[in-house]
Design a protein around this motif. Structure first.
Motif, PDB file in Angstrom:
ATOM      1  N   ALA A   1      -8.333 -43.466  -4.278  1.00 44.53           N
ATOM      2  CA  ALA A   1      -9.302 -42.669  -5.026  1.00 44.53           C
ATOM      3  C   ALA A   1     -10.517 -42.357  -4.169  1.00 44.53           C
ATOM      4  CB  ALA A   1      -9.717 -43.414  -6.293  1.00 44.53           C
ATOM      5  N   GLN A   2     -10.926 -43.295  -3.349  1.00 44.14           N
ATOM      6  CA  GLN A   2     -12.077 -43.071  -2.482  1.00 44.14           C
ATOM      7  C   GLN A   2     -11.762 -42.082  -1.370  1.00 44.14           C
ATOM      8  OE1 GLN A   2     -13.206 -47.012  -1.184  1.00 44.14           O
ATOM      9  NE2 GLN A   2     -14.307 -47.462  -3.080  1.00 44.14           N
ATOM     10  N   GLN A   3     -10.494 -41.963  -1.014  1.00 48.92           N
ATOM     11  CA  GLN A   3     -10.084 -41.021   0.032  1.00 48.92           C
ATOM     12  C   GLN A   3     -10.117 -39.573  -0.436  1.00 48.92           C
ATOM     13  OE1 GLN A   3      -6.134 -42.109   1.179  1.00 48.92           O
ATOM     14  NE2 GLN A   3      -6.748 -43.957   2.287  1.00 48.92           N
ATOM     15  N   LEU A   4     -10.014 -39.362  -1.736  1.00 49.74           N
ATOM     16  CA  LEU A   4      -9.804 -38.012  -2.251  1.00 49.74           C
ATOM     17  C   LEU A   4     -10.904 -37.046  -1.841  1.00 49.74           C
ATOM     18  CD1 LEU A   4      -8.437 -38.651  -5.855  1.00 49.74           C
ATOM     19  CD2 LEU A   4      -7.157 -38.219  -3.763  1.00 49.74           C
ATOM     20  N   ALA A   5     -12.164 -37.495  -1.884  1.00 50.57           N
ATOM     21  CA  ALA A   5     -13.265 -36.585  -1.553  1.00 50.57           C
ATOM     22  C   ALA A   5     -13.129 -36.071  -0.128  1.00 50.57           C
ATOM     23  CB  ALA A   5     -14.608 -37.284  -1.749  1.00 50.57           C
ATOM     24  N   ASN A   6     -12.814 -36.952   0.784  1.00 49.55           N
ATOM     25  CA  ASN A   6     -12.687 -36.544   2.184  1.00 49.55           C
ATOM     26  C   ASN A   6     -11.429 -35.710   2.414  1.00 49.55           C
ATOM     27  OD1 ASN A   6     -13.429 -36.764   5.108  1.00 49.55           O
ATOM     28  ND2 ASN A   6     -11.490 -37.862   5.197  1.00 49.55           N
ATOM     29  N   GLU A   7     -10.324 -36.117   1.799  1.00 45.75           N
ATOM     30  CA  GLU A   7      -9.045 -35.451   2.057  1.00 45.75           C
ATOM     31  C   GLU A   7      -8.926 -34.089   1.370  1.00 45.75           C
ATOM     32  OE1 GLU A   7      -6.820 -36.408   4.109  1.00 45.75           O
ATOM     33  OE2 GLU A   7      -7.485 -38.447   4.553  1.00 45.75           O
ATOM     34  N   LEU A   8      -9.563 -33.950   0.198  1.00 45.21           N
ATOM     35  CA  LEU A   8      -9.353 -32.736  -0.602  1.00 45.21           C
ATOM     36  C   LEU A   8     -10.506 -31.742  -0.548  1.00 45.21           C
ATOM     37  CD1 LEU A   8      -7.741 -34.204  -3.855  1.00 45.21           C
ATOM     38  CD2 LEU A   8      -6.589 -33.070  -1.945  1.00 45.21           C
ATOM     39  N   ALA A   9     -11.602 -32.080   0.096  1.00 41.84           N
ATOM     40  CA  ALA A   9     -12.811 -31.251   0.018  1.00 41.84           C
ATOM     41  C   ALA A   9     -12.542 -29.791   0.388  1.00 41.84           C
ATOM     42  CB  ALA A   9     -13.904 -31.833   0.914  1.00 41.84           C
ATOM     43  N   VAL A  10     -11.962 -29.554   1.545  1.00 38.35           N
ATOM     44  CA  VAL A  10     -11.743 -28.177   1.998  1.00 38.35           C
ATOM     45  C   VAL A  10     -10.714 -27.479   1.114  1.00 38.35           C
ATOM     46  CG1 VAL A  10     -10.910 -26.749   3.903  1.00 38.35           C
ATOM     47  CG2 VAL A  10     -12.429 -28.691   4.372  1.00 38.35           C
ATOM     48  N   SER A  11      -9.656 -28.195   0.744  1.00 37.16           N
ATOM     49  CA  SER A  11      -8.615 -27.586  -0.088  1.00 37.16           C
ATOM     50  C   SER A  11      -9.140 -27.224  -1.471  1.00 37.16           C
ATOM     51  CB  SER A  11      -7.429 -28.546  -0.217  1.00 37.16           C
ATOM     52  OG  SER A  11      -6.839 -28.773   1.051  1.00 37.16           O
ATOM     53  N   VAL A  12      -9.987 -28.063  -2.044  1.00 38.62           N
ATOM     54  CA  VAL A  12     -10.577 -27.743  -3.342  1.00 38.62           C
ATOM     55  C   VAL A  12     -11.462 -26.512  -3.215  1.00 38.62           C
ATOM     56  CG1 VAL A  12     -12.236 -28.533  -5.081  1.00 38.62           C
ATOM     57  CG2 VAL A  12     -10.407 -30.052  -4.313  1.00 38.62           C
ATOM     58  N   ARG A  13     -12.264 -26.441  -2.174  1.00 33.79           N
ATOM     59  CA  ARG A  13     -13.108 -25.255  -1.974  1.00 33.79           C
ATOM     60  C   ARG A  13     -12.243 -24.000  -1.828  1.00 33.79           C
ATOM     61  NH1 ARG A  13     -13.278 -22.421   2.836  1.00 33.79           N
ATOM     62  NH2 ARG A  13     -13.930 -24.225   4.079  1.00 33.79           N
ATOM     63  N   ARG A  14     -11.155 -24.086  -1.087  1.00 30.57           N
ATOM     64  CA  ARG A  14     -10.274 -22.931  -0.909  1.00 30.57           C
ATOM     65  C   ARG A  14      -9.518 -22.582  -2.189  1.00 30.57           C
ATOM     66  NH1 ARG A  14      -7.993 -24.973   4.942  1.00 30.57           N
ATOM     67  NH2 ARG A  14      -9.613 -23.997   6.253  1.00 30.57           N
ATOM     68  N   SER A  15      -9.443 -23.506  -3.128  1.00 26.69           N
ATOM     69  CA  SER A  15      -8.803 -23.208  -4.404  1.00 26.69           C
ATOM     70  C   SER A  15      -9.614 -22.209  -5.213  1.00 26.69           C
ATOM     71  CB  SER A  15      -8.622 -24.497  -5.212  1.00 26.69           C
ATOM     72  OG  SER A  15      -7.769 -25.404  -4.547  1.00 26.69           O
ATOM     73  N   TYR A  16     -10.913 -22.103  -4.911  1.00 27.32           N
ATOM     74  CA  TYR A  16     -11.813 -21.204  -5.639  1.00 27.32           C
ATOM     75  C   TYR A  16     -12.157 -19.944  -4.851  1.00 27.32           C
ATOM     76  CZ  TYR A  16     -12.501 -24.998  -8.953  1.00 27.32           C
ATOM     77  OH  TYR A  16     -12.300 -25.975  -9.903  1.00 27.32           O
ATOM     78  N   ILE A  17     -12.161 -20.040  -3.530  1.00 28.53           N
ATOM     79  CA  ILE A  17     -12.498 -18.881  -2.703  1.00 28.53           C
ATOM     80  C   ILE A  17     -11.949 -19.118  -1.300  1.00 28.53           C
ATOM     81  CG2 ILE A  17     -14.780 -19.816  -2.096  1.00 28.53           C
ATOM     82  CD1 ILE A  17     -15.803 -16.893  -2.065  1.00 28.53           C
ATOM     83  N   THR A  18     -11.355 -18.104  -0.710  1.00 22.11           N
ATOM     84  CA  THR A  18     -10.787 -18.259   0.631  1.00 22.11           C
ATOM     85  C   THR A  18     -11.886 -18.262   1.682  1.00 22.11           C
ATOM     86  OG1 THR A  18     -10.545 -15.886   1.035  1.00 22.11           O
ATOM     87  CG2 THR A  18      -8.736 -16.994  -0.132  1.00 22.11           C
ATOM     88  N   ASP A  19     -11.541 -18.731   2.863  1.00 19.40           N
ATOM     89  CA  ASP A  19     -12.493 -18.700   3.976  1.00 19.40           C
ATOM     90  C   ASP A  19     -12.958 -17.273   4.251  1.00 19.40           C
ATOM     91  OD1 ASP A  19     -11.810 -21.347   4.077  1.00 19.40           O
ATOM     92  OD2 ASP A  19     -11.070 -21.330   6.136  1.00 19.40           O
ATOM     93  N   ALA A  20     -11.988 -16.343   4.258  1.00 19.76           N
ATOM     94  CA  ALA A  20     -12.326 -14.951   4.577  1.00 19.76           C
ATOM     95  C   ALA A  20     -13.270 -14.362   3.532  1.00 19.76           C
ATOM     96  CB  ALA A  20     -11.053 -14.113   4.676  1.00 19.76           C
ATOM     97  N   GLN A  21     -13.014 -14.640   2.265  1.00 19.85           N
ATOM     98  CA  GLN A  21     -13.887 -14.121   1.211  1.00 19.85           C
ATOM     99  C   GLN A  21     -15.280 -14.737   1.291  1.00 19.85           C
ATOM    100  OE1 GLN A  21     -11.392 -15.240  -2.088  1.00 19.85           O
ATOM    101  NE2 GLN A  21     -10.701 -13.136  -2.427  1.00 19.85           N
ATOM    102  N   LEU A  22     -15.334 -16.004   1.575  1.00 16.56           N
ATOM    103  CA  LEU A  22     -16.625 -16.685   1.667  1.00 16.56           C
ATOM    104  C   LEU A  22     -17.465 -16.092   2.792  1.00 16.56           C
ATOM    105  CD1 LEU A  22     -18.284 -18.967   0.412  1.00 16.56           C
ATOM    106  CD2 LEU A  22     -17.213 -20.538   2.032  1.00 16.56           C
ATOM    107  N   THR A  23     -16.834 -15.861   3.935  1.00 17.53           N
ATOM    108  CA  THR A  23     -17.544 -15.264   5.063  1.00 17.53           C
ATOM    109  C   THR A  23     -17.956 -13.829   4.763  1.00 17.53           C
ATOM    110  OG1 THR A  23     -16.347 -16.677   6.638  1.00 17.53           O
ATOM    111  CG2 THR A  23     -17.369 -14.676   7.508  1.00 17.53           C
ATOM    112  N   HIS A  24     -17.022 -13.067   4.166  1.00 17.07           N
ATOM    113  CA  HIS A  24     -17.317 -11.658   3.871  1.00 17.07           C
ATOM    114  C   HIS A  24     -18.513 -11.515   2.944  1.00 17.07           C
ATOM    115  CE1 HIS A  24     -16.769  -7.470   2.665  1.00 17.07           C
ATOM    116  NE2 HIS A  24     -16.807  -7.889   1.404  1.00 17.07           N
ATOM    117  N   TRP A  25     -18.506 -12.240   1.826  1.00 17.54           N
ATOM    118  CA  TRP A  25     -19.577 -12.068   0.855  1.00 17.54           C
ATOM    119  C   TRP A  25     -20.894 -12.658   1.342  1.00 17.54           C
ATOM    120  CZ3 TRP A  25     -18.876  -8.301  -2.076  1.00 17.54           C
ATOM    121  CH2 TRP A  25     -17.624  -7.983  -2.602  1.00 17.54           C
ATOM    122  N   SER A  26     -20.812 -13.675   2.163  1.00 20.68           N
ATOM    123  CA  SER A  26     -22.036 -14.212   2.761  1.00 20.68           C
ATOM    124  C   SER A  26     -22.677 -13.179   3.679  1.00 20.68           C
ATOM    125  CB  SER A  26     -21.715 -15.491   3.534  1.00 20.68           C
ATOM    126  OG  SER A  26     -22.852 -15.966   4.223  1.00 20.68           O
TER     127      SER A  26
END
Length: 265
Positions: A33-58
Motif C-alpha cells: 500500500a505504501q508503494q502505490l503512491a510512488n509506483e502509480l503516480a505518473v500512470s494515475v496522472r496520465r489516466s486524466y490527461i496525456t503528456d502531450a495534452q498537458l504540454t500543449h495546454w500549458s
C-alpha cells in the motif's frame, strides 16, 4: 504496459488471490500500500490527461503544467475515493490478463466535471489478441467498483453486485456506443472506432466472451465486517472481487498527491 506507461509485471505481487470461491479475495500488505503512491503516480496522472495534452495546454495558455493538471484531478472526497477504486481495478484487470494485453478505456479523461465520477460502466477492457483482425479469442472485461475507506452505512459488496447487474443488462452496451461517439471527435488513445465497432456490431464478427466483476475495495480494518455481506455461493453471471487495502483513505490520498506532483520535466 499500455499508454499509461505502467509495467503491469510490477503489480503481479499486489494481487495474489487469498481465495477464489465463493468470491475472490485480495489483500495488499502495508508495504505494498505504501508503494502505490510512488509506483502509480505518473500512470494515475496520465489516466486524466496525456503528456502531450498537458504540454500543449500549458504552452497554449502560458500556465504551469501543475495548474492544468489541477483542473483535471478530483479533490479529496468521495469522487477521489471512487476514482482510486476504479484505477486500482484497472491495474488489477490489466495485470491478471498478462502476458496478453488488455486494452483499457481511460474514462477518467472523458469527464465533463472533475468533481463527479466518470459516467457509464466503471472499468472496461477489451481483449483482442489479433487486433485489428477479430477472432473467437476476443473478449470484454467489465467491472463495477465500490470503495469504502471509513466506517459508515455504505454497503460496497451489495452495491457493487446490484450495479453489476446494470452492466450486464444494458449499461455496458450503452458504454460502448458512448465511447464510439466520443472517439469520433476525440483521441481516446488505445481505443479507436474500428476496435469499438468489433465489439458493438457483434452479428458481423465472431462471438465475444464477456466477463463481469463486482468489485469492493475496502479498508483492511473494515474487511471482516464487510465480508459478512458476501454471498455464500458464487454467481455464474459475475465474479465478486474484494480488495483489502491497509489505511485506504491515507493510501488513495497519497496516490493522488503524488500524481498531482508528477508533471513532466
Amino acid at each position: 504496459m499500455d499508454e499509461l506507461g505502467f509495467d503491469f509485471n510490477t503489480s503481479v505481487g499486489w494481487f495474489l488471490h487469498q481465495q477464489e470461491q465463493p468470491y475472490v479475495l485480495v489483500k495488499l500488505t502495508a508495504a505494498q500500500a505504501q508503494q502505490l503512491a510512488n509506483e502509480l503516480a505518473v500512470s494515475v496522472r496520465r489516466s486524466y490527461i496525456t503528456d502531450a495534452q498537458l504540454t500543449h495546454w500549458s504552452n497554449a495558455h502560458g500556465m504551469p503544467q501543475a495548474d492544468i493538471l489541477g483542473a483535471k484531478l478530483p479533490d479529496p472526497g468521495s469522487t477521489m475515493a471512487g476514482d482510486f477504486g476504479e484505477l486500482l481495478c484497472y491495474v488489477y484487470q490489466s495485470t491478471k490478463e498478462l502476458p496478453d494485453e488488455a486494452i483499457g478505456a481511460k474514462k477518467w479523461r472523458l469527464k465533463q466535471d472533475r468533481t463527479k465520477p466518470a459516467p457509464r460502466s466503471d472499468v472496461v477492457h477489451f481483449l483482442m489478441p489479433n487486433r485489428p483482425n477479430p477472432s473467437a479469442e476476443d473478449g470484454i472485461l467489465c467491472a463495477e467498483v465500490k470503495l469504502k475507506s471509513t466506517a459508515g452505512q455504505s454497503t460496497p459488496i451489495a452495491s457493487a453486485i446490484a450495479d453489476c447487474t446494470k452492466d450486464r443488462t444494458s449499461r455496458l452496451a450503452e458504454t460502448l456506443v458512448w465511447l464510439r461517439e466520443r472517439a469520433m471527435a476525440e483521441d481516446l488513445g488505445d481505443i479507436d472506432i474500428p476496435l469499438l465497432d468489433r465489439f458493438i456490431h457483434l452479428v458481423d464478427h465472431p462471438p465475444v466472451a464477456k466477463r463481469f466483476r463486482a468489485v469492493a475495495v475496502v479498508c483492511e480494518s473494515l474487511l471482516n465486517q464487510e465480508l459478512l455481506a458476501a454471498p455464500a455461493v458464487a454467481s455464474p453471471d459475475f465474479t465478486l472481487l474484494v480488495i483489502a487495502v491497509p489505511n485506504l483513505k491515507q493510501t488513495y490520498e497519497a496516490v493522488f498527491e503524488a500524481a498531482r506532483a508528477a508533471v513532466p520535466v
